[in-house]
Design a protein around this motif. Structure first.
Motif, mmCIF file in Angstrom:
data_model
loop_
_atom_site.group_PDB
_atom_site.id
_atom_site.type_symbol
_atom_site.label_atom_id
_atom_site.label_comp_id
_atom_site.label_asym_id
_atom_site.label_seq_id
_atom_site.Cartn_x
_atom_site.Cartn_y
_atom_site.Cartn_z
ATOM 1 N N LEU A 21 0.850 -1.189 0.000
ATOM 2 C CA LEU A 21 0.000 0.000 0.000
ATOM 3 C C LEU A 21 0.885 1.238 0.000
ATOM 4 O O LEU A 21 1.715 1.418 0.890
ATOM 5 C CB LEU A 21 -0.902 -0.008 1.235
ATOM 6 C CG LEU A 21 -2.072 0.977 1.262
ATOM 7 C CD1 LEU A 21 -3.070 0.641 0.167
ATOM 8 C CD2 LEU A 21 -2.763 0.937 2.628
ATOM 9 N N TYR A 22 0.702 2.093 -1.025
ATOM 10 C CA TYR A 22 1.512 3.301 -1.166
ATOM 11 C C TYR A 22 0.546 4.452 -1.422
ATOM 12 O O TYR A 22 0.029 4.615 -2.532
ATOM 13 C CB TYR A 22 2.490 3.129 -2.334
ATOM 14 C CG TYR A 22 3.469 4.267 -2.529
ATOM 15 C CD1 TYR A 22 4.472 4.516 -1.602
ATOM 16 C CD2 TYR A 22 3.410 5.078 -3.657
ATOM 17 C CE1 TYR A 22 5.385 5.547 -1.797
ATOM 18 C CE2 TYR A 22 4.317 6.116 -3.861
ATOM 19 C CZ TYR A 22 5.301 6.345 -2.933
ATOM 20 O OH TYR A 22 6.203 7.359 -3.128
ATOM 21 N N VAL A 23 0.290 5.254 -0.389
ATOM 22 C CA VAL A 23 -0.724 6.308 -0.459
ATOM 23 C C VAL A 23 -0.108 7.644 -0.065
ATOM 24 O O VAL A 23 0.608 7.734 0.936
ATOM 25 C CB VAL A 23 -1.920 5.990 0.479
ATOM 26 C CG1 VAL A 23 -2.943 7.112 0.441
ATOM 27 C CG2 VAL A 23 -2.563 4.667 0.090
ATOM 28 N N LYS A 24 -0.398 8.685 -0.851
ATOM 29 C CA LYS A 24 0.110 10.018 -0.561
ATOM 30 C C LYS A 24 -1.033 11.020 -0.581
ATOM 31 O O LYS A 24 -2.035 10.835 -1.273
ATOM 32 C CB LYS A 24 1.159 10.431 -1.601
ATOM 33 C CG LYS A 24 2.326 9.476 -1.720
ATOM 34 C CD LYS A 24 3.345 9.954 -2.715
ATOM 35 C CE LYS A 24 4.239 11.032 -2.123
ATOM 36 N NZ LYS A 24 5.386 11.356 -2.987
ATOM 37 N N GLY A 25 -0.870 12.082 0.205
ATOM 38 C CA GLY A 25 -1.887 13.124 0.215
ATOM 39 C C GLY A 25 -1.488 14.255 1.141
ATOM 40 O O GLY A 25 -0.367 14.307 1.657
ATOM 41 N N ARG A 26 -2.439 15.156 1.381
ATOM 42 C CA ARG A 26 -2.139 16.320 2.214
ATOM 43 C C ARG A 26 -3.403 16.822 2.896
ATOM 44 O O ARG A 26 -4.481 16.838 2.293
ATOM 45 C CB ARG A 26 -1.543 17.433 1.360
ATOM 46 C CG ARG A 26 -0.869 18.534 2.145
ATOM 47 C CD ARG A 26 -0.304 19.606 1.230
ATOM 48 N NE ARG A 26 0.575 20.524 1.960
ATOM 49 C CZ ARG A 26 1.038 21.662 1.472
ATOM 50 N NH1 ARG A 26 0.710 22.046 0.244
ATOM 51 N NH2 ARG A 26 1.836 22.445 2.193
ATOM 52 N N ALA A 27 -3.272 17.213 4.142
ATOM 53 C CA ALA A 27 -4.372 17.819 4.894
ATOM 54 C C ALA A 27 -4.155 19.328 4.915
ATOM 55 O O ALA A 27 -3.135 19.810 5.411
ATOM 56 C CB ALA A 27 -4.417 17.263 6.316
ATOM 57 N N ILE A 28 -5.121 20.066 4.353
ATOM 58 C CA ILE A 28 -4.999 21.519 4.264
ATOM 59 C C ILE A 28 -6.361 22.169 4.464
ATOM 60 O O ILE A 28 -7.394 21.494 4.489
ATOM 61 C CB ILE A 28 -4.440 21.962 2.888
ATOM 62 C CG1 ILE A 28 -5.361 21.472 1.758
ATOM 63 C CG2 ILE A 28 -3.027 21.477 2.690
ATOM 64 C CD1 ILE A 28 -4.959 21.978 0.384
ATOM 65 N N GLU A 29 -6.365 23.469 4.594
ATOM 66 C CA GLU A 29 -7.618 24.201 4.625
ATOM 67 C C GLU A 29 -8.229 24.225 3.225
ATOM 68 O O GLU A 29 -7.512 24.220 2.231
ATOM 69 C CB GLU A 29 -7.401 25.639 5.112
ATOM 70 C CG GLU A 29 -7.080 25.742 6.587
ATOM 71 C CD GLU A 29 -7.050 27.192 7.072
ATOM 72 O OE1 GLU A 29 -7.331 28.097 6.257
ATOM 73 O OE2 GLU A 29 -6.752 27.409 8.261
ATOM 74 N N ASP A 30 -9.542 24.219 3.172
ATOM 75 C CA ASP A 30 -10.244 24.285 1.897
ATOM 76 C C ASP A 30 -10.345 25.748 1.464
ATOM 77 O O ASP A 30 -11.100 26.522 2.058
ATOM 78 C CB ASP A 30 -11.640 23.667 2.040
ATOM 79 C CG ASP A 30 -12.378 23.629 0.716
ATOM 80 O OD1 ASP A 30 -11.817 24.089 -0.289
ATOM 81 O OD2 ASP A 30 -13.526 23.145 0.694
ATOM 82 N N GLU A 31 -9.571 26.102 0.440
ATOM 83 C CA GLU A 31 -9.560 27.484 -0.031
ATOM 84 C C GLU A 31 -10.698 27.793 -1.008
ATOM 85 O O GLU A 31 -10.801 28.903 -1.532
ATOM 86 C CB GLU A 31 -8.209 27.796 -0.703
ATOM 87 C CG GLU A 31 -7.008 27.635 0.212
ATOM 88 C CD GLU A 31 -6.972 28.666 1.327
ATOM 89 O OE1 GLU A 31 -7.695 29.671 1.217
ATOM 90 O OE2 GLU A 31 -6.221 28.467 2.299
#
Length: 343
Positions: A21-31
């Motif tokens: 399992l190779y998962v990437k992402g980012r938690a950010i504010e919704d602009e």
């Protein structure tokens, strides 16, 4: 006190195997970027919001698979997360196109911020159906393609990169014109010689993750086959001035991603597609020299830059490690692919 924007989890389309399992992402504010907006100031404002991201750091996230299995991860100081781990028996969870669909959420629902989409964000990773012999249906090779000036004109070879600024900031993704014939060529490679091979396609770029949604829209609107999109972290232009130099052997992020793909699928050969304008010739030849048995061919689209073209032609004048073709258009690449039994 200003009201803070709600938070969200952006998942980046990635890849894996039946046990990886190779998962990437980012938690950010919704602009709240509206990609359909037109007009000079709207486009400028959207571009500002893409890069002026407010990250959600050190947040615990919970990824859930369709069979109920879960795994936790924590975002780093820039809001990014990476799950790179052994996870058994993932193949049965994929759809007919070999995509595994998952959901990810903030583990702490009482994080003190409004969470978009009911704290349920979707993501997907590609798990190609690999074959054990040349007569079975399934992937016989993979395709790794650059994006910038390979399928999307960016202007990287323009003086002072003004064309890059103009195209990225003042053109909507839907209005960007792909290089002619690229989508059809990739479809032929995906289908392979038998027409039903499902050869996986991976898109790599030197562009930052901030442009992920922008590039995703471009690929979809122009009928490019779906594949993992692998970008890099945004680098502050002043970073090189104030950051101590590390090793001279540090590889570009795009090269690292390609090497990781080769490691993930050790028995799968690949076709590399790029352009002659920036670093692709050097990156691709270095990879081919290290893995000559894994690279079936290198296709490089010519760019309109005389000095760069002279350098690239000199680089490949007596090159014999793997087949390299400098092409003016997709038809030349299609002809070569047919002659070599790729399509």
């Amino acid at each position: 006190m200003l009201k803070k924007d709600p938070i969200q989890i952006i998942t980046f389309r990635s890849y894996g195997t039946t046990n990886h399992l190779y998962v990437k992402g980012r938690a950010i504010e919704d602009e709240n970027i509206n990609h359909s907006k037109t007009g000079f100031f709207n486009l400028l404002w959207n571009s500002w919001k893409r890069f002026e991201t407010d990250k959600v750091k050190n947040a615990t996230l919970l990824l859930s698979l369709p069979d109920g299995r879960t795994i936790e991860t924590i975002t780093d100081a820039q809001g990014y997360f990476l799950i790179d781990t052994i996870f058994e028996n993932l193949r049965p969870l994929t759809d007919e196109e070999s995509w595994l669909h998952y959901t990810i959420s903030f583990a702490n629902k009482n994080i003190g911020r409004n969470i978009q989409l009911g704290n349920r964000f979707k993501g997907e990773i590609l798990i190609p159906h690999l074959i054990a012999n040349t007569t079975s249906d399934g992937a016989k090779f993979g395709i790794i393609s650059d994006i910038d000036d390979t399928i999307l004109h960016t202007g990287l070879t323009s003086r002072l990169k003004w064309q890059v600024v103009k195209n990225t900031i003042f053109k909507r993704a839907e209005k960007r014109i792909p290089l002619e014939g690229a989508a059809a060529f990739y479809k032929k490679l995906h289908d392979g010689k038998s027409g039903n091979e499902c050869n996986p396609i991976f898109y790599v770029s030197h562009s930052p993750w901030n442009l992920y949604s922008y590039l995703e829209i471009f690929l979809e609107k122009n009928s490019f086959l779906k594949g993992p999109i692998l970008l890099r972290d945004f680098v502050n232009p002043l970073a090189k001035i104030f950051t101590p130099k590390t090793s001279d052997n540090e590889k570009p992020q795009k090269q690292k991603e390609i090497i990781n793909i080769l490691k993930t699928y050790p028995k799968l050969p690949f076709i590399l597609i790029g352009d002659s304008g920036e670093h692709d010739p050097d990156i691709y030849t270095e990879i081919a020299e290290a893995h000559p048995e894994r690279i079936l061919a290198i296709y490089l689209r010519n760019v309109n830059h005389k000095r760069k073209m002279l350098r690239v032609k000199g680089l490949f004048k007596d090159y014999e490690t793997v087949p390299v073709l400098l092409v003016e258009d997709s038809e030349a690449a299609i002809t070569h692919a047919k002659q070599n039994g790729f399509i």
